[in-house]
Design an enzyme around this catalytic site. Structure first.
Site, PDB file in Angstrom:
ATOM      1  N   PRO A 112      44.992  19.826 -22.059  1.00 30.68           N
ATOM      2  CA  PRO A 112      44.121  19.817 -23.235  1.00 30.68           C
ATOM      3  C   PRO A 112      43.562  18.477 -23.667  1.00 30.68           C
ATOM      4  O   PRO A 112      42.481  18.418 -24.246  1.00 30.68           O
ATOM      5  CB  PRO A 112      45.030  20.401 -24.334  1.00 30.68           C
ATOM      6  CG  PRO A 112      46.419  20.033 -23.892  1.00 30.68           C
ATOM      7  CD  PRO A 112      46.394  20.109 -22.398  1.00 30.68           C
ATOM      8  N   THR A 171      37.797  18.502 -19.088  1.00 35.22           N
ATOM      9  CA  THR A 171      36.662  17.699 -19.531  1.00 35.22           C
ATOM     10  C   THR A 171      37.213  16.368 -20.021  1.00 35.22           C
ATOM     11  O   THR A 171      37.849  16.302 -21.067  1.00 35.22           O
ATOM     12  CB  THR A 171      35.888  18.406 -20.653  1.00 35.22           C
ATOM     13  OG1 THR A 171      35.543  19.719 -20.223  1.00 35.22           O
ATOM     14  CG2 THR A 171      34.633  17.632 -21.007  1.00 35.22           C
ATOM     15  N   LYS A 193      36.900  16.575 -28.989  1.00 33.46           N
ATOM     16  CA  LYS A 193      37.099  15.684 -27.847  1.00 33.46           C
ATOM     17  C   LYS A 193      35.860  15.664 -26.960  1.00 33.46           C
ATOM     18  O   LYS A 193      35.369  14.598 -26.564  1.00 33.46           O
ATOM     19  CB  LYS A 193      38.310  16.144 -27.030  1.00 33.46           C
ATOM     20  CG  LYS A 193      38.536  15.350 -25.737  1.00 33.46           C
ATOM     21  CD  LYS A 193      39.451  16.100 -24.770  1.00 33.46           C
ATOM     22  CE  LYS A 193      38.828  17.383 -24.318  1.00 33.46           C
ATOM     23  NZ  LYS A 193      38.961  17.713 -22.903  1.00 33.46           N
ATOM     24  N   LYS A 203      29.088  18.668 -17.422  1.00 30.72           N
ATOM     25  CA  LYS A 203      29.886  19.468 -18.359  1.00 30.72           C
ATOM     26  C   LYS A 203      29.709  18.995 -19.799  1.00 30.72           C
ATOM     27  O   LYS A 203      29.563  19.802 -20.727  1.00 30.72           O
ATOM     28  CB  LYS A 203      31.361  19.401 -17.971  1.00 30.72           C
ATOM     29  CG  LYS A 203      32.309  20.099 -18.950  1.00 30.72           C
ATOM     30  CD  LYS A 203      32.082  21.594 -19.030  1.00 30.72           C
ATOM     31  CE  LYS A 203      32.916  22.256 -20.108  1.00 30.72           C
ATOM     32  NZ  LYS A 203      34.368  22.141 -19.894  1.00 30.72           N
TER      33      LYS A 203
END
Length: 291
Positions: A65, A93, A238, A169
């Site tokens: 995460p 990501t 994030k 992304k």
């Protein structure tokens, strides 16, 4: 193929499950027993640590995460010096700068890094409709194509260098964040003007305002007020922070993205960091005094 899977949470669990569906031998590690249980019941093999995954599997896939958790679990654990690991597939990501840090650590131990962030959310992971964006050594990418296609039919190559798929992304995710905030404002405008949410969505999804939030997130999580889309404010923040940082590094004005970030950041300041991101509309409703 024997595959290690590090991190089997909301996204990793169904993605590892698709590999089992494809007939692969899957070894799994997660710090939470409840995340492991459904996969172990399907005959996945348990690894006792990230290092154990790397000792058993030539290919290890990572779905974690946060950057801090990734750094500790992958770089800080000694996993990259495992006895078997040859390829690390990063589905997280993490942005271009962190991707370069990972690549340097991998190279030092003779491990090939493949950048493979995914898009489509928890629903897409369960349905096998994810989009995978890939960057890295072409021969290795070609070898892994059958795995990526178990997650979804759309696999797009961004380039030969890890980090290129991260830009792809982040571009997608920051646009989603902007559309989420804008849709929340528009739907609140309609509601306060006396238009039913169902009627407004019907118009939007058959007109020029259509986007992922109107087509999927709002019907699934906001209109029924379940707020169970499957990702948190913290996760989206994030990605938005990384996207804006990337844009600024490339000299791209990010004015609208900055505005969307302010709304999401306000939600975090309200204590929503661990709440489902579909609750963005509650921030707008509070401002409009609809709640």
């Amino acid at each position: 193929m024997r595959i290690g899977y590090l991190g089997v949470g909301n996204m990793g669990q169904p993605m590892a499950g698709k590999l089992l569906d494809g007939g692969h031998e899957v070894w799994v590690f997660d710090v939470r027993e409840e995340a492991l249980k459904p996969l172990l019941e399907r005959q996945a093999r348990r690894a006792d640590s990230p290092q154990a995954l790397a000792d058993a599997c030539e290919t290890v896939i990572v779905s974690l995460p946060t950057l801090a958790v990734f750094r500790k679990a992958v770089i800080g654990s000694g996993m990259l010096s495992g006895k078997a690991i040859k390829t690390l597939v990063n589905t997280c990501t993490v942005g271009g700068a962190f991707s370069r840090e990972i690549e340097a650590a991998c190279s030092a131990d003779g491990v090939v890094l493949i950048d493979a962030p995914i898009s489509g959310g928890v629903g897409g992971a369960k349905a096998g409709t994810l989009t995978t964006m890939v960057a890295g050594d072409r021969a290795t990418v070609e070898k892994l194509q059958p795995l990526f296609r178990l997650w979804g039919p759309t696999v797009v190559t961004a380039g030969d260098k890890p980090g290129a798929a991260q830009i792809m992304k982040l571009t997608n995710n920051v646009l989603f964040a902007v559309s989420l905030v804008a849709t929340s404002e528009a739907m609140t405008l309609a509601s306060k003007g006396g238009i039913s949410p169902e009627s407004m969505l019907h118009v939007l999804n058959n007109s020029t305002g259509r986007n992922f939030s109107t087509m999927a997130l709002f019907p699934q999580a906001v209109i029924p007020r379940t707020f169970e889309f499957g990702a948190t404010f913290e996760i989206l923040m994030k990605d938005v922070d990384l996207a804006i940082e990337q844009g600024e590094d490339l000299g791209v004005p990010m004015w609208v993205c900055q505005a969307a970030r302010l709304v999401l950041k306000h939600g975090v300041f309200q204590g929503r960091a661990q709440q489902d991101l579909s609750r963005t509309i509650e921030i707008i409703e509070d401002g409009a005094r609809l709640r």
